[in-house]
Design a protein around this motif. Sequence first.
Motif, short mmCIF file in Angstrom:
data_model
loop_
_atom_site.label_atom_id
_atom_site.label_comp_id
_atom_site.label_asym_id
_atom_site.label_seq_id
_atom_site.Cartn_x
_atom_site.Cartn_y
_atom_site.Cartn_z
N ILE A 111 -10.26 3.91 -1.04
CA ILE A 111 -10.96 4.38 -2.25
C ILE A 111 -10.67 5.86 -2.50
CG2 ILE A 111 -13.25 4.84 -3.21
CD1 ILE A 111 -14.18 2.27 -1.81
N LEU A 112 -10.71 6.65 -1.42
CA LEU A 112 -10.44 8.08 -1.57
C LEU A 112 -9.01 8.32 -2.05
CD1 LEU A 112 -12.23 9.49 1.62
CD2 LEU A 112 -13.01 9.60 -0.75
N ALA A 113 -8.09 7.43 -1.65
CA ALA A 113 -6.68 7.59 -2.04
C ALA A 113 -6.34 6.81 -3.31
CB ALA A 113 -5.78 7.11 -0.90
N ARG A 114 -7.34 6.11 -3.88
CA ARG A 114 -7.12 5.25 -5.05
C ARG A 114 -5.95 4.29 -4.82
NH1 ARG A 114 -9.74 5.19 -9.29
NH2 ARG A 114 -8.07 4.12 -10.39
N ASP A 115 -5.95 3.72 -3.64
CA ASP A 115 -4.93 2.74 -3.26
C ASP A 115 -5.37 1.37 -3.77
OD1 ASP A 115 -2.92 1.33 -2.13
OD2 ASP A 115 -3.26 2.01 -0.07
N THR A 116 -5.10 1.12 -5.07
CA THR A 116 -5.63 -0.06 -5.74
C THR A 116 -5.27 -1.39 -5.06
OG1 THR A 116 -5.50 1.15 -7.81
CG2 THR A 116 -5.80 -1.21 -7.97
N PRO A 117 -4.01 -1.62 -4.68
CA PRO A 117 -3.69 -2.92 -4.03
C PRO A 117 -4.52 -3.15 -2.77
CG PRO A 117 -1.69 -1.77 -4.68
CD PRO A 117 -2.80 -0.81 -4.87
N THR A 118 -4.71 -2.10 -1.98
CA THR A 118 -5.48 -2.26 -0.74
C THR A 118 -6.96 -2.53 -1.05
OG1 THR A 118 -3.98 -0.70 0.32
CG2 THR A 118 -5.99 -1.24 1.50
N ILE A 119 -7.50 -1.82 -2.05
CA ILE A 119 -8.91 -2.03 -2.42
C ILE A 119 -9.14 -3.47 -2.87
CG2 ILE A 119 -10.73 -1.35 -4.02
CD1 ILE A 119 -9.42 1.42 -4.14
N LEU A 120 -8.24 -3.96 -3.74
CA LEU A 120 -8.39 -5.35 -4.23
C LEU A 120 -8.26 -6.35 -3.08
CD1 LEU A 120 -6.37 -5.19 -7.57
CD2 LEU A 120 -8.83 -5.51 -7.30
N GLY A 121 -7.35 -6.09 -2.15
CA GLY A 121 -7.19 -6.99 -1.00
C GLY A 121 -8.43 -7.00 -0.12
N SER A 124 0.84 -1.19 0.00
CA SER A 124 0.00 0.00 0.00
C SER A 124 0.88 1.24 0.00
CB SER A 124 -0.90 0.01 1.24
OG SER A 124 -1.49 1.28 1.40
N PHE A 125 0.79 2.01 -1.08
CA PHE A 125 1.60 3.23 -1.13
C PHE A 125 1.05 4.30 -0.21
CE2 PHE A 125 -1.73 4.24 -4.10
CZ PHE A 125 -1.94 5.60 -3.93
N PHE A 126 -0.27 4.25 0.09
CA PHE A 126 -0.89 5.27 0.93
C PHE A 126 -0.55 5.05 2.41
CE2 PHE A 126 -4.57 6.92 3.38
CZ PHE A 126 -4.49 8.24 3.01
N PHE A 127 -0.63 3.77 2.87
CA PHE A 127 -0.34 3.46 4.27
C PHE A 127 1.13 3.05 4.47
CE2 PHE A 127 -4.89 2.80 3.82
CZ PHE A 127 -5.38 3.50 4.90
N ASN A 128 1.85 2.91 3.35
CA ASN A 128 3.27 2.58 3.40
C ASN A 128 3.53 1.28 4.18
OD1 ASN A 128 5.92 3.14 2.65
ND2 ASN A 128 6.38 4.12 4.61
N THR A 129 2.74 0.27 3.88
CA THR A 129 2.89 -1.02 4.56
C THR A 129 2.30 -2.11 3.68
OG1 THR A 129 2.46 -2.15 6.66
CG2 THR A 129 0.68 -0.86 5.77
N PRO A 130 2.70 -3.38 3.84
CA PRO A 130 2.10 -4.46 3.03
C PRO A 130 0.59 -4.55 3.25
CG PRO A 130 4.09 -5.24 4.10
CD PRO A 130 3.81 -3.88 4.68
N VAL A 131 -0.15 -4.80 2.16
CA VAL A 131 -1.61 -4.86 2.24
C VAL A 131 -2.06 -5.98 3.18
CG1 VAL A 131 -3.71 -5.32 0.92
CG2 VAL A 131 -1.94 -3.84 -0.02
N THR A 132 -1.37 -7.12 3.11
CA THR A 132 -1.75 -8.26 3.96
C THR A 132 -1.67 -7.89 5.44
OG1 THR A 132 -0.86 -9.72 2.26
CG2 THR A 132 -1.35 -10.70 4.37
N SER A 133 -0.64 -7.13 5.81
CA SER A 133 -0.51 -6.70 7.21
C SER A 133 -1.64 -5.77 7.60
CB SER A 133 0.84 -6.01 7.41
OG SER A 133 1.90 -6.87 7.11
N LEU A 134 -1.99 -4.84 6.67
CA LEU A 134 -3.09 -3.91 6.94
C LEU A 134 -4.39 -4.66 7.20
CD1 LEU A 134 -2.85 -0.97 4.39
CD2 LEU A 134 -2.98 -0.79 6.87
#
Length: 327
Positions: free
Chosen positions: A285-295, A84-94
């Motif tokens: 969604i607001l940040a268009r953080d695609t990897p996080t949205i898909l996860g 996740s570029f917005f949260f600066n952490t792996p999506v799985t961890s989030l």
Amino acid sequence: MALLKQILTRIGYAAALLLAVVILNFFLIHIAPGDIADTIAGDMGGATAEVMDPIRIDYGLDRPFIVQLGLSLWNVLHFDFGYSFFFNTPVTSLIAERLPATLLLVFTAQILALVIGVVLGVISARKPHGMLSHFVTFLALFGFSAPVFWTGIMLLISFSLILPLFPVAGMVDVILFDAPVWRRVLDVAHHLFLPALTLASIFLALYSRLCRASMLEVLGSDYIRTARAKGLSEGEIIYKHALKNALGPVVTLAGLQFSAVVSGAVLVETVFSWPGLGTLALQSILARDTPTILGILFFSALVVIIGNLLTDLTLRLIDPRINSRGG
């Protein structure tokens, strides 16, 4: 053996459905206007093509659609949803950090709605023209018509602001981080009550009305009249003979409504600032953080599919006739 075969068949259907959901989610995100490079450029106040093109190359957005889809499916198989570029952490961890809060809210609300709905339905079926039966009817109409966010805001104003009985927002009190485990569990339950009650209110009335109608139908059956003729008490007739058969439609509806419970949790989490997947999805969604949205979409679909699978298995346990029909 036949039951095991049916369970494996259901698991196979669930896996195929999950694969279809992943492909559909990826396709919809892909055709939506804008991408990660546009969002980063917007945060920077604008950027040239020379700056944005390397970003797209880094995230693999310059590759053909079919290649991106294949890589996405391969990563999903390994539960790798990227970074996740917005949260600066792996999506799985989030997601691992937020998913327990959402599951706690969803399952608590579903159990609340089922238990209270069945109890109200049984009581009102015993006296279909009594005051409680009319109250259940009123509750059903109110539950159908009241938007969940309105119900949440009204409960928040009533029991957090006017009567300060419950916390306004959040999941835990920060001053209790070093407290004993039992004290923190009580604190989470204290924070959970209003969000869970809000989410349960959508389905409580529905379950109570369905249980009431199902009980009335079962109580009019021949075998119930036979049981009464044998001299069984009303409690034995209702709780040993009628309720088990009347629960079938309620459990079926609960399974079908599970996806609605998960989607309703997004609104409830937003109203009560509950730190689950719903608030994370809104921020992504607001940040268009695609990897996080898909996860998030993948795990939400996984929760719904597992919920429906468990409902199917529960139905087979409480009603053996389904197994005998091979349904």
